[in-house]
Enzyme design. Structure first.
Site, short mmCIF file in Angstrom:
data_model
loop_
_atom_site.label_atom_id
_atom_site.label_comp_id
_atom_site.label_asym_id
_atom_site.label_seq_id
_atom_site.Cartn_x
_atom_site.Cartn_y
_atom_site.Cartn_z
CE LYS A 1 -4.22 -1.79 0.34
NZ LYS A 1 -5.31 -1.50 -0.60
CG ASP B 1 -4.18 -0.46 -3.97
OD1 ASP B 1 -4.47 0.52 -4.67
OD2 ASP B 1 -5.01 -1.10 -3.29
CD GLU C 1 -5.58 -2.64 -6.60
OE1 GLU C 1 -6.74 -2.69 -6.15
OE2 GLU C 1 -4.69 -3.45 -6.30
CG ASP D 1 -9.94 -1.44 -6.13
OD1 ASP D 1 -11.13 -1.75 -6.26
OD2 ASP D 1 -9.34 -1.55 -5.04
CE LYS E 1 -10.88 -4.34 -3.62
NZ LYS E 1 -10.45 -3.11 -2.93
#
Length: 372
Positions: free
Chosen positions: A163, A191, A218, A243, A267
């Site tokens: 992250k 991400d 991402e 995303d 998701k």
């Protein structure tokens, strides 16, 4: 067979350690566990984990939407009529995918139990035998994140998701240090959770990051800037994944038309459950775009649902379904071994919910019943 009651328990899932991404730090994860019962006594489970930063849904609004809008229109339906159920939900409530996902997952759990088959057999059968899990490292100090990366490698992980979302200079330094610590063979995925915001900022970072062999980047910029994603896609050698920019078929169609991405993160909470997620997998496959199955940091219920989908689809090339490993308490066990998730083979979701623990973790409950 008809759905006669839907019960929702609002719970807090406790983390072993706080989890931080670009826009939030979580000490517990609010979740809604849905229990659906049929007139022949079968029970199916679903889950909703809303994120107001992504879909605009909150824990409170999701509970209200299920109670007041969605549950009433699905009572009396056969859970096998999944397209009709989605059509009825869409007719009474625009969007609200997380609330719809909870009902969708419970329907699939019931379908599998009636058919005496695991859900993946209802989706085309097993393409894979087990799933390799990507270890996700939340934001912290460089020292903390490097330590976690080394620990994950020692535990058998070969895929790390880092992250990021600070300044380009800070993030490039972090990735350089992690790459040095774990060596050249470990797969690194990044991400930013929209953290770099602007295309120019993201481009600065991506140019520097190209030398560190990144599998994909991402959501580097804000979700609404799909044209900006296309610009990044054309100006970097690092594959770009959407995303927050991709929830359903309309956004994916736009991203395809812009030639903006190489991959999408699907998701269940963003798209509305297993049924619409399958459609996204097939739509992406026709455009030559690969998929991963991600998570809103969900309990074993939604994790199992995502795992059944990931196991059954060739175009799903990775997943991030390790959330149960970072909770100090979860309502059902999942089978992990090193970096592998073994998808349950029992009917439906294939998991056994601990009803006693569910009650202990519950903060509020609602039940909607039919007189049918």
């Amino acid at each position: 067979m008809k759905i006669i009651s839907i019960q929702v328990n609002a719970i807090h899932l406790p983390f072993k350690n706080p989890f931080t991404i670009a826009y939030e730090t979580y000490k517990v994860m609010p979740s809604l566990i849905l229990k659906m019962e049929t007139d022949d006594g079968l029970v199916g489970y679903g889950e909703a984990v809303p994120d107001q930063h992504v879909t605009g849904e909150t824990w409170e609004s999701t509970l209200s939407n299920i109670k007041n809008y969605l549950a009433p229109v699905v009572l009396g339906e056969n859970p096998f009529n999944i397209e009709k159920i989605h059509d009825k939900m869409n007719a009474v409530l625009h969007y609200a995918p997380t609330a719809k996902a909870a009902i969708d997952i419970a329907c699939y759990d019931l379908m599998g139990k009636v058919a005496k088959q695991p859900i993946f057999n209802l989706l085309g059968g097993a393409y894979y035998q087990s799933l390799s899990i990507t270890h996700v490292i939340g934001m912290g100090t460089n020292e903390e994140m490097i330590k976690e990366a080394k620990s994950a490698i020692d535990q058998g992980y070969s895929e790390l998701k880092i992250k990021v979302g600070n300044t380009p200079r800070e993030d490039v330094q972090l990735v350089a240090e992690i790459r040095k610590a774990v060596g050249p063979k470990i797969k690194l995925r990044l991400d930013a959770n929209q953290g770099w915001k602007q295309t120019t900022t993201a481009l600065q970072a991506l140019k520097e990051l190209e030398k560190y062999y990144i599998d994909w980047m991402e959501q580097p910029i804000i979700a609404a800037n799909r044209v900006g994603l296309a610009e990044l896609h054309q100006r970097t050698s690092i594959p770009i994944m959407a995303d927050e920019s991709i929830h359903g078929a309309e956004q994916l169609r736009e991203l395809i038309s812009l030639n903006a991405i190489d991959l999408i993160n699907i998701k269940l909470m963003k798209c509305g459950g297993i049924y619409p997620a399958q459609q996204l997998v097939h739509q992406a496959q026709m455009a030559g775009i690969s998929c991963i199955i991600g998570s809103m940091i969900e309990s074993s219920i939604s994790t199992a649902a995502g795992a059944h989908l990931a196991l059954s689809k060739k175009n799903v090339v990775a997943n991030e379904l390790g959330s149960p490993l970072i909770f100090s308490k979860d309502i059902a066990p999942m089978m992990y071994k090193k970096n592998k998730l073994f998808v349950p083979q029992q009917p439906g979701l294939g998991i056994q919910v601990n009803e006693e623990l569910l009650k202990r973790l519950s903060i509020r409950g609602e039940e909607i019943s039919s007189s049918l």
